[in-house]
Design an enzyme around this catalytic site. Sequence first.
Site, mmCIF file in Angstrom:
data_model
loop_
_atom_site.group_PDB
_atom_site.id
_atom_site.type_symbol
_atom_site.label_atom_id
_atom_site.label_comp_id
_atom_site.label_asym_id
_atom_site.label_seq_id
_atom_site.Cartn_x
_atom_site.Cartn_y
_atom_site.Cartn_z
ATOM 1 N N CYS A 103 -6.031 1.650 4.504
ATOM 2 C CA CYS A 103 -6.841 1.395 5.425
ATOM 3 C C CYS A 103 -7.558 0.093 5.473
ATOM 4 O O CYS A 103 -8.094 -0.560 6.592
ATOM 5 C CB CYS A 103 -7.834 2.524 5.506
ATOM 6 S SG CYS A 103 -9.197 2.140 4.100
ATOM 7 N N GLU A 107 -14.137 1.878 -5.792
ATOM 8 C CA GLU A 107 -13.618 3.075 -5.283
ATOM 9 C C GLU A 107 -12.276 3.391 -6.019
ATOM 10 O O GLU A 107 -11.443 2.363 -6.143
ATOM 11 C CB GLU A 107 -13.442 3.013 -3.891
ATOM 12 C CG GLU A 107 -12.582 1.791 -3.351
ATOM 13 C CD GLU A 107 -11.086 2.310 -3.038
ATOM 14 O OE1 GLU A 107 -10.924 3.624 -3.270
ATOM 15 O OE2 GLU A 107 -10.349 1.585 -2.780
ATOM 16 N N ALA A 108 -12.008 4.630 -6.705
ATOM 17 C CA ALA A 108 -10.774 5.108 -7.188
ATOM 18 C C ALA A 108 -9.724 5.510 -6.549
ATOM 19 O O ALA A 108 -8.704 5.703 -6.898
ATOM 20 C CB ALA A 108 -11.277 6.182 -8.031
ATOM 21 N N GLN A 109 -9.807 5.599 -5.073
ATOM 22 C CA GLN A 109 -8.783 6.022 -4.390
ATOM 23 C C GLN A 109 -7.618 5.056 -4.344
ATOM 24 O O GLN A 109 -6.158 5.342 -4.111
ATOM 25 C CB GLN A 109 -9.327 6.196 -2.713
ATOM 26 C CG GLN A 109 -8.112 6.852 -1.823
ATOM 27 C CD GLN A 109 -8.720 6.857 -0.491
ATOM 28 O OE1 GLN A 109 -9.492 6.276 -0.130
ATOM 29 N NE2 GLN A 109 -7.904 7.331 0.481
ATOM 30 N N GLN A 146 -3.197 5.557 -4.135
ATOM 31 C CA GLN A 146 -2.354 4.767 -3.073
ATOM 32 C C GLN A 146 -1.417 3.844 -3.740
ATOM 33 O O GLN A 146 -0.395 3.589 -3.162
ATOM 34 C CB GLN A 146 -3.271 4.020 -2.169
ATOM 35 C CG GLN A 146 -4.376 4.886 -1.300
ATOM 36 C CD GLN A 146 -5.510 4.132 -0.777
ATOM 37 O OE1 GLN A 146 -6.132 3.060 -1.166
ATOM 38 N NE2 GLN A 146 -5.967 4.297 0.232
ATOM 39 N N GLY A 158 -3.518 14.199 5.370
ATOM 40 C CA GLY A 158 -2.948 13.198 4.428
ATOM 41 C C GLY A 158 -4.110 13.140 3.299
ATOM 42 O O GLY A 158 -4.915 13.831 3.119
#
Length: 440
Positions: free
Chosen positions: A50, A114-116, A120, A191
């Site tokens: 994003c 942030e760990a996202q 990804q 998702g």
Amino acid sequence: MSILVVGLSHRTTPVPVLERVAVADADRRKVLDQLLAAPSVSEAMLLSTCNRVEVYAVVETFHGGMNEVVEVLARQAGAEPAELFEHLYVHYSAAAVEHLFSVAGGLDSMVVGEAQILGQLRNSYNAADEAGVVGRTLHELVQRALRVGKRVHTDTDIDHAGASVVSEALADAADALGGLDGRKALIVGAGSMGGLAAAHLRRAGIGEVVIANRTAANGERLATALRADGVDATSTGLEDLADEIAKADVLFACTGSVGTVIGAELIGEREPHRPLVVCDLGLPKDVDQAATLLDGVRVVDLETLQRRLSAAPTGQDTLRAAEIVAEEVRAYLAGQRSAEVTPTVTALRKRAAEVVDAELLRLDSRLPELDGAVRDELTKTVRRVVDKLLHAPTVRVKELAAAPGGAGYAEALRELFGLDPQAPSAVSTPHSTQPKGEKR
């Protein structure tokens, strides 16, 4: 062959430009194939999230590789390469390694820590691997980056330096609605981002969640997981969006589709003046921007979050994370330099073994009557002497090669011992890569 990174992110690029370059999951394979078809590119991985679109490639030359990657990105955006150049950042060789490790550690994210991004990055690697465009170089580099990211989150509290983009959007929703306890949320998209939104909503005490997704099975899977955690959750198709929007207090849109998914007219059908917070986390945007003009509707999108989070403060944990990344980069590069000298050491030992074998054969021809036990002992002695003579210099040359500028030691060995420069040709190449299109 060296690593090249060409990218655009929230730090360098306006969201509208990022939206044009963003690659949907359905187009990822096509873009990867285009990258691998470029003459200078032997391996490739695409990271499209994003707030960033990045290509990691193994290239023969810097300028050739960069121009070819930019051409692919421009084609994806329907633009001319010149239109992207002012927004691009490019990293090469050691700088590319440092950038990837920083990304994996969350230091380059819109919200630091942030760990996202780790998930990804892993998904991007898996997609490239399945497409057959990953070889040894990218495989080893990305696996190391994932370990670096895990270490950063384990050894520091950088997670607390900032929440994810979803948390920030959720905080806006809670502020506008006076809290989320007992409220109804609609998540459009099942998702990874939709799953993250669902997890945050559950922790915020949301009363009810509806998952709307094009593929019914995926929406129901996420709803089932929420129900298992005690949340009143159901799933529906996109054809029911108008009805569900009319009943929702907060809407998360995160489909990953190209183009608008939720038109302003759908939101306009709800009861006039009833508060609704729309969190549009799609790239490109999922929600028609005309929705911002509707009474009672507050829209939070990536541009809003970008402006707010760009000035987020850094603390001691962020500094410690940066130190870890720098340490890991040094260790990785030292390992690569050390590995580069290995073919030369192997060639030297092979040359020594050939000399020993030749001399022992000559001994056999000159002293054919030599006792077998004596011959065996002489053979062992000669080989031991050669091994001991070579041990210190070969160990030392690997240590010296690991330091910056150490590549010259391998060249000195080749020159001093007359080694065939073609035999250890991999010395001048950090990694051996596979033929194009061949999977590991």
